[in-house]
Design a protein around this motif. Structure first.
Motif, PDB file in Angstrom:
ATOM      1  N   THR A 240     -19.511  34.197 -70.749  1.00 32.04           N
ATOM      2  CA  THR A 240     -19.087  35.083 -72.272  1.00 32.04           C
ATOM      3  C   THR A 240     -20.099  35.859 -72.618  1.00 32.04           C
ATOM      4  O   THR A 240     -21.485  35.417 -72.332  1.00 32.04           O
ATOM      5  CB  THR A 240     -18.915  33.741 -73.018  1.00 32.04           C
ATOM      6  N   GLU A 241     -20.319  37.365 -73.143  1.00 32.17           N
ATOM      7  CA  GLU A 241     -21.477  38.036 -73.511  1.00 32.17           C
ATOM      8  C   GLU A 241     -21.361  38.355 -74.405  1.00 32.17           C
ATOM      9  O   GLU A 241     -20.005  38.603 -75.650  1.00 32.17           O
ATOM     10  CB  GLU A 241     -21.438  39.394 -72.556  1.00 32.17           C
ATOM     11  N   VAL A 242     -22.644  38.071 -75.741  1.00 31.61           N
ATOM     12  CA  VAL A 242     -22.417  38.933 -76.746  1.00 31.61           C
ATOM     13  C   VAL A 242     -23.760  38.743 -77.492  1.00 31.61           C
ATOM     14  O   VAL A 242     -25.168  38.230 -77.616  1.00 31.61           O
ATOM     15  CB  VAL A 242     -22.497  37.316 -77.969  1.00 31.61           C
ATOM     16  N   TYR A 243     -24.203  40.431 -77.562  1.00 30.60           N
ATOM     17  CA  TYR A 243     -25.638  40.923 -77.590  1.00 30.60           C
ATOM     18  C   TYR A 243     -25.090  41.926 -78.489  1.00 30.60           C
ATOM     19  O   TYR A 243     -23.791  42.763 -78.030  1.00 30.60           O
ATOM     20  CB  TYR A 243     -26.000  40.383 -76.346  1.00 30.60           C
ATOM     21  N   GLU A 244     -26.317  42.943 -78.433  1.00 32.13           N
ATOM     22  CA  GLU A 244     -26.031  44.352 -79.381  1.00 32.13           C
ATOM     23  C   GLU A 244     -24.819  45.055 -78.831  1.00 32.13           C
ATOM     24  O   GLU A 244     -25.416  45.500 -77.261  1.00 32.13           O
ATOM     25  CB  GLU A 244     -27.665  44.396 -79.915  1.00 32.13           C
ATOM     26  N   ALA A 329     -30.304  37.503 -78.202  1.00 33.83           N
ATOM     27  CA  ALA A 329     -28.718  37.187 -77.144  1.00 33.83           C
ATOM     28  C   ALA A 329     -28.397  36.704 -76.586  1.00 33.83           C
ATOM     29  O   ALA A 329     -29.381  35.745 -75.847  1.00 33.83           O
ATOM     30  CB  ALA A 329     -29.726  39.487 -76.149  1.00 33.83           C
ATOM     31  N   ALA A 330     -26.956  36.595 -75.793  1.00 32.53           N
ATOM     32  CA  ALA A 330     -26.636  35.483 -75.736  1.00 32.53           C
ATOM     33  C   ALA A 330     -26.020  36.200 -74.312  1.00 32.53           C
ATOM     34  O   ALA A 330     -25.159  37.315 -74.419  1.00 32.53           O
ATOM     35  CB  ALA A 330     -26.018  34.348 -76.132  1.00 32.53           C
ATOM     36  N   ILE A 331     -25.698  35.303 -73.626  1.00 33.05           N
ATOM     37  CA  ILE A 331     -24.670  35.315 -71.945  1.00 33.05           C
ATOM     38  C   ILE A 331     -24.526  33.714 -72.036  1.00 33.05           C
ATOM     39  O   ILE A 331     -25.803  33.334 -71.614  1.00 33.05           O
ATOM     40  CB  ILE A 331     -25.181  36.451 -70.560  1.00 33.05           C
ATOM     41  N   MET A 332     -23.559  33.167 -71.921  1.00 38.88           N
ATOM     42  CA  MET A 332     -22.779  31.676 -70.898  1.00 38.88           C
ATOM     43  C   MET A 332     -22.576  31.917 -70.003  1.00 38.88           C
ATOM     44  O   MET A 332     -21.374  32.794 -69.743  1.00 38.88           O
ATOM     45  CB  MET A 332     -21.965  31.234 -71.926  1.00 38.88           C
ATOM     46  N   LEU A 333     -22.487  31.484 -69.269  1.00 41.53           N
ATOM     47  CA  LEU A 333     -22.135  30.994 -67.832  1.00 41.53           C
ATOM     48  C   LEU A 333     -21.331  29.742 -67.744  1.00 41.53           C
ATOM     49  O   LEU A 333     -21.890  28.793 -68.004  1.00 41.53           O
ATOM     50  CB  LEU A 333     -23.513  30.723 -66.249  1.00 41.53           C
ATOM     51  N   ASN A 334     -20.180  29.872 -67.666  1.00 37.45           N
ATOM     52  CA  ASN A 334     -19.329  28.681 -67.377  1.00 37.45           C
ATOM     53  C   ASN A 334     -19.458  28.045 -66.119  1.00 37.45           C
ATOM     54  O   ASN A 334     -19.908  28.488 -65.156  1.00 37.45           O
ATOM     55  CB  ASN A 334     -18.479  28.779 -67.274  1.00 37.45           C
ATOM     56  N   LEU A 335     -19.512  26.361 -65.965  1.00 36.38           N
ATOM     57  CA  LEU A 335     -20.199  25.638 -64.963  1.00 36.38           C
ATOM     58  C   LEU A 335     -19.435  24.783 -64.558  1.00 36.38           C
ATOM     59  O   LEU A 335     -19.067  23.992 -64.857  1.00 36.38           O
ATOM     60  CB  LEU A 335     -20.997  25.211 -64.875  1.00 36.38           C
ATOM     61  N   LEU A 336     -17.894  25.240 -63.960  1.00 34.61           N
ATOM     62  CA  LEU A 336     -16.763  24.966 -62.611  1.00 34.61           C
ATOM     63  C   LEU A 336     -17.058  23.986 -61.721  1.00 34.61           C
ATOM     64  O   LEU A 336     -18.114  23.792 -60.726  1.00 34.61           O
ATOM     65  CB  LEU A 336     -16.307  26.287 -62.480  1.00 34.61           C
ATOM     66  N   GLY A 337     -16.730  23.117 -61.420  1.00 30.99           N
ATOM     67  CA  GLY A 337     -16.794  22.094 -60.370  1.00 30.99           C
ATOM     68  C   GLY A 337     -17.596  22.841 -58.441  1.00 30.99           C
ATOM     69  O   GLY A 337     -18.035  22.366 -57.679  1.00 30.99           O
ATOM     70  N   ASP A 338     -16.958  23.934 -59.190  1.00 36.12           N
ATOM     71  CA  ASP A 338     -16.678  24.854 -57.533  1.00 36.12           C
ATOM     72  C   ASP A 338     -18.030  25.061 -57.473  1.00 36.12           C
ATOM     73  O   ASP A 338     -18.964  25.115 -56.029  1.00 36.12           O
ATOM     74  CB  ASP A 338     -16.337  26.541 -58.117  1.00 36.12           C
ATOM     75  N   VAL A 339     -19.938  24.827 -58.286  1.00 34.57           N
ATOM     76  CA  VAL A 339     -20.672  25.118 -58.328  1.00 34.57           C
ATOM     77  C   VAL A 339     -21.208  24.087 -57.550  1.00 34.57           C
ATOM     78  O   VAL A 339     -22.311  24.033 -56.982  1.00 34.57           O
ATOM     79  CB  VAL A 339     -21.232  25.568 -59.746  1.00 34.57           C
ATOM     80  N   TRP A 340     -20.277  23.305 -58.248  1.00 37.45           N
ATOM     81  CA  TRP A 340     -21.310  21.681 -56.481  1.00 37.45           C
ATOM     82  C   TRP A 340     -20.487  21.663 -55.161  1.00 37.45           C
ATOM     83  O   TRP A 340     -21.206  20.805 -54.635  1.00 37.45           O
ATOM     84  CB  TRP A 340     -20.675  20.281 -57.450  1.00 37.45           C
ATOM     85  N   PHE A 341     -20.248  22.928 -55.448  1.00 39.92           N
ATOM     86  CA  PHE A 341     -20.248  23.355 -53.356  1.00 39.92           C
ATOM     87  C   PHE A 341     -20.005  23.843 -52.519  1.00 39.92           C
ATOM     88  O   PHE A 341     -20.820  25.246 -53.665  1.00 39.92           O
ATOM     89  CB  PHE A 341     -18.008  23.205 -53.231  1.00 39.92           C
ATOM     90  N   ASP A 342     -21.140  24.231 -51.541  1.00 34.88           N
ATOM     91  CA  ASP A 342     -22.060  25.338 -50.799  1.00 34.88           C
ATOM     92  C   ASP A 342     -20.318  25.817 -50.138  1.00 34.88           C
ATOM     93  O   ASP A 342     -19.638  25.524 -50.046  1.00 34.88           O
ATOM     94  CB  ASP A 342     -23.009  24.787 -49.795  1.00 34.88           C
ATOM     95  N   THR A 343     -20.948  27.090 -49.270  1.00 33.74           N
ATOM     96  CA  THR A 343     -20.395  27.805 -49.021  1.00 33.74           C
ATOM     97  C   THR A 343     -19.555  27.173 -47.329  1.00 33.74           C
ATOM     98  O   THR A 343     -18.456  27.818 -47.323  1.00 33.74           O
ATOM     99  CB  THR A 343     -21.151  29.044 -48.268  1.00 33.74           C
TER     100      THR A 343
END
Ligand code: ATP
Ligand code: MG
Length: 406
Positions: A240-244, A329-343
């Motif tokens: 999500t992005e919210v800024y001018e 100014a703001a950007i939100m990154l959702n942290l899904l469970g995927d982030v807990w797994f490496d390549t």
């Protein structure tokens, strides 16, 4: 909600009805149906204003239950659980839209409940929701109801393909949705969905997606957050992005006006999120509404002078509303469970230290102990004075976490 007396933080000597289990000037308890992350952030906001909290959720380890003063661990429809929640709470809200509307109706006999069961019932059913949008004069994607085999065959002659078949009830994060190319695929998909009531929606050429959060008090007063621009991946909110300058002014005004009329049309009390599609020709249609704070509003926790959860507390307690102001100014990154797994698909702990070493990063984790792919585990807000700075940091954080650039 009839809430003639404000449920003031730090006790309420004036209201005998609201002090059932609290003596005067002892903190009042605010209750919430559902113990997920939205309930957890509501609980945090309520507690920081001095309220006690009660959560009803069957899961012993629910994110909100674990941080609440009280956790009533029953099913959402259990009469005893509902009775207990009503007895200890001065007012009750809800944190996920599949809380059965009849349970909210029962609670409303005993305590102020916001949002009300009628509004929640509309949001729970895509067919009713679309009818409400039409009633409010806000266009949505062309669609057909599919509740019978005859309706399915009729829908084939209405130019809705390629489309998306969506179950009318219980869908979230793209679940219960099938993308449809042709007639055979539609018949097969409806079979696979066990022929439950569905809507078939025309697949629209999206330029972008956005959403807006409004808060409406029991006196009809309404305030709104800035419109947020959202990126979805595989049916789940990713960024999500919210800024001018993130969205044309005219679009923002249109979205706010539409969300306000959707809230007014159902005499809504509480925090409401309305999601929109902006099409490639520049026109805007409404997608759906969520009768609660929303994932796309999490940036308000760190980028605005009041968060969506603060406003949920205020609307529930009948406190005054003032127009929120975004200060960063703001950007939100959702942290899904995927982030807990490496390549290599091996479970790992994300490198939080590297992320938090970046300026303006705010980590929010929901206290879930098991990481699963596509499961919402937390979010990262990045705030800063300029768009450029926030984008640069957010992209660095995404790279560290293995989240695709945007
Ligand atoms: P949520 O978690 O927001 O409740 P949901 O499961 O209810 O999600 P939708 O919001 O209906 O799902 O759709 C999820 C995403 O799929 C949308 O954000 C959009 O990216 C895409 N999508 C849905 N409907 C359409 C459509 N008619 N045309 C094009 N894309 C669509
Ligand atoms: Mg959606």
């Amino acid at each position: 909600m009839t809430n003639s007396v404000s449920l003031l933080p730090g006790g309420n000597a004036a209201s005998s009805a609201s002090t059932a289990s609290n003596s005067a000037f002892e903190p009042l308890t605010l209750g919430v149906m559902g113990g997920g992350q939205l309930g957890r952030m509501f609980v945090h906001a309520a507690q920081s204003m001095g309220y006690f909290t009660a959560v009803l959720d069957p899961d012993a380890n629910s994110p909100a239950g674990r941080v609440s003063h009280r956790h009533i661990q029953t099913d959402y429809t259990d009469p005893k659980g509902l009775q207990q929640l009503a007895e200890c709470s001065a007012a009750i809200t809800t944190e996920f839209e599949n809380v059965p509307a009849p349970a909210l109706r029962e609670l409303a006999k005993l305590r102020p409940v916001a949002p009300g069961a009628d509004a929640v019932a509309i949001a729970q059913d895509r067919a009713a929701e679309k009818a409400h949008f039409v009633k409010c004069g806000v266009p949505c994607a062309p669609y057909a109801l599919i509740e019978t085999a005859t309706q399915l065959e009729e829908a084939l002659s209405t130019n809705l393909l390629p489309g998306i078949l969506k179950t009318s009830r219980m869908g979230y994060d793209g679940k219960g949705q099938v993308r449809i190319k042709d007639a055979d695929a539609l018949r097969a998909a409806w079979q696979d969905l066990k022929q439950v009531p569905c809507v078939l929606e025309k697949m629209l050429p999206l330029a972008l997606e956005c959403s807006v959060i409004v808060a409406r008090g029991c006196d009809g007063q309404m305030v709104n957050f800035p419109v947020q621009r959202n990126l979805h991946r595989e049916g789940i909110l990713a960024v999500t992005e919210v800024y001018e300058g993130h969205l044309p002014q005219a679009l923002q005004q249109q979205a706010v006006a539409a969300a306000r009329s959707i809230a007014e049309g159902v005499n809504y009390v509480g925090v409401l999120c309305v999601e929109f599609f902006v099409l490639q020709d520049g026109s805007m249609v409404v997608n759906e509404m969520a009768p609660r704070p929303h994932n796309s509003g999490h940036y308000t926790l760190d980028a605005c002078d009041q968060s969506q959860f603060d406003l949920q507390v205020r609307t529930l307690a009948g406190l005054p509303l003032t127009q929120p102001r975004q200060h960063s100014a703001a950007i939100m990154l959702n942290l899904l469970g995927d982030v807990w797994f490496d390549t290599n698909n091996t479970l790992r702990l994300p490198d939080w230290a590297a992320v938090l070493a970046l300026p303006g990063t705010h980590l929010h984790l929901y206290g879930k102990t098991e990481a699963r792919k596509a499961r919402k585990m937390g979010h990262l807000n990045v705030t800063g004075a300029s768009v450029e700075q926030v984008r640069a940091v957010a992209l660095k954080a995404a790279a560290i976490l293995g989240i695709e650039a945007f």
